[in-house]
Write a protein that holds these residues in place. Structure first.
Motif, PDB file in Angstrom:
ATOM      1  N   ASP A   4       0.592  -1.269   0.009  1.00 50.12           N
ATOM      2  CA  ASP A   4       0.042   0.081  -0.071  1.00 50.12           C
ATOM      3  C   ASP A   4       0.854   1.357   0.034  1.00 50.12           C
ATOM      4  OD1 ASP A   4      -2.258  -1.602   0.318  1.00 50.12           O
ATOM      5  OD2 ASP A   4      -2.420  -1.411   2.245  1.00 50.12           O
ATOM      6  N   PRO A   5       0.618   2.200  -0.899  1.00 50.89           N
ATOM      7  CA  PRO A   5       1.375   3.314  -0.846  1.00 50.89           C
ATOM      8  C   PRO A   5       1.661   4.142   0.299  1.00 50.89           C
ATOM      9  CG  PRO A   5      -0.053   3.275  -2.899  1.00 50.89           C
ATOM     10  CD  PRO A   5      -0.486   2.380  -1.925  1.00 50.89           C
ATOM     11  N   GLU A   9       7.184   4.005   3.243  1.00 51.07           N
ATOM     12  CA  GLU A   9       8.485   4.520   3.874  1.00 51.07           C
ATOM     13  C   GLU A   9       8.709   3.332   4.823  1.00 51.07           C
ATOM     14  OE1 GLU A   9      10.090   7.752   6.894  1.00 51.07           O
ATOM     15  OE2 GLU A   9       8.365   8.284   5.847  1.00 51.07           O
ATOM     16  N   GLU A  10       7.795   2.573   5.499  1.00 52.73           N
ATOM     17  CA  GLU A  10       7.975   1.659   6.467  1.00 52.73           C
ATOM     18  C   GLU A  10       8.278   0.199   5.527  1.00 52.73           C
ATOM     19  OE1 GLU A  10       5.365   3.485   6.433  1.00 52.73           O
ATOM     20  OE2 GLU A  10       5.233   4.609   8.433  1.00 52.73           O
ATOM     21  N   ALA A  11       7.886   0.400   4.342  1.00 55.08           N
ATOM     22  CA  ALA A  11       8.008  -0.967   3.728  1.00 55.08           C
ATOM     23  C   ALA A  11       9.515  -0.857   3.206  1.00 55.08           C
ATOM     24  CB  ALA A  11       7.227  -1.117   2.656  1.00 55.08           C
ATOM     25  N   VAL A  12       9.977   0.226   2.467  1.00 55.80           N
ATOM     26  CA  VAL A  12      11.239   0.441   2.232  1.00 55.80           C
ATOM     27  C   VAL A  12      12.395   0.402   3.488  1.00 55.80           C
ATOM     28  CG1 VAL A  12      12.792   2.150   1.127  1.00 55.80           C
ATOM     29  CG2 VAL A  12      10.671   1.854   0.385  1.00 55.80           C
ATOM     30  N   GLY A  63      11.612   1.581  -3.841  1.00 55.51           N
ATOM     31  CA  GLY A  63      10.072   1.387  -3.675  1.00 55.51           C
ATOM     32  C   GLY A  63       9.477   0.561  -4.555  1.00 55.51           C
ATOM     33  N   LYS A  64      10.135   0.665  -5.882  1.00 54.91           N
ATOM     34  CA  LYS A  64       9.527  -0.155  -7.099  1.00 54.91           C
ATOM     35  C   LYS A  64       9.259  -1.583  -6.734  1.00 54.91           C
ATOM     36  CE  LYS A  64      10.675   3.336 -10.400  1.00 54.91           C
ATOM     37  NZ  LYS A  64      11.423   3.400 -11.835  1.00 54.91           N
TER      38      LYS A  64
END
Length: 209
Positions: A4-5, A9-12, A63-64
């Motif tokens: 989810d967009p 930030e947390e994902a990266v 992020g991609k």
């Protein structure tokens, strides 16, 4: 979820943490590669290792990764396969990709930054140490051996010639000439030459010590 967009930030940050963890194994990989003495065994093991750290460098802080498949470019893959022939090539690749990752670190926003930079430094320090202590270049290559790239090119050319020799009839028809217009004896000789070329270059390419 990480895809989810709004959670990007947390994902990266999580992605960077995993890549940092993976980098911690890079020095052990270099130690293992340093024990290999047979050129073709070395290449068999080294190519996946370099592609792995190249993939880490491509995915780091990217992020991609959460939008689709992220892979190293085909051109880079081809370069790794054709140019990785020695310990010097391996060490240079590890050193450069570790540098690429370090250059992409953002200390102001990434809580893993310190650990990532240290992991990259450990890899580069290991590479420098390996270069200084390397005594195996003769085990992997010698002055009387052609480069793997040259051998592979000759092998591909022999395959092309074999394809031509065994399809002379079709070639003649495509040019508006009867398939049986040529001399059958010469055609047969060309096929024999083509087969001998493929077999001979196969032995040189894949079975040479």
């Amino acid at each position: 979820e990480f895809k989810d967009p709004e959670n990007r930030e947390e994902a990266v940050m999580c992605l960077n943490h995993m890549i940092t963890n993976a980098l911690g194994h890079a020095t052990k990989s270099l130690d293992y590669m340093n024990e290999l003495e047979h050129k073709w065994v070395f290449r068999f093991c080294a190519i996946p290792q370099v592609m792995a750290i190249a993939t880490l460098a491509t995915c780091y802080n990217n992020g991609k990764v959460f939008e689709g498949v992220v892979k190293i470019r085909r051109g880079k893959t081809a370069k790794i396969v054709t140019e990785l022939n020695s310990y010097e090539d391996l060490v240079s690749a590890f050193y450069n990709y570790a540098g690429d990752i370090a250059a992409a670190v953002e200390p102001a926003v990434d809580p893993n930054a310190k650990d990532t930079l240290q992991a990259c430094k450990d890899v580069q320090d290991k590479c420098v140490k390996m270069v200084k202590g390397a005594n195996k270049s003769g085990a992997l290559s010698s002055s009387n051996q052609s480069s793997f790239t040259s051998k592979l090119l000759l092998f591909m050319l022999s395959l092309g010639y074999a394809s031509y020799a065994f399809s002379l009839g079709g070639v003649r028809e495509s040019l508006g000439v009867s398939a049986d217009a040529g001399d059958s004896t010469i055609d047969f000789i060309q096929k024999i030459i083509a087969v001998l070329c493929v077999i001979g270059l196969s032995i040189i390419l894949f079975l040479q010590d």
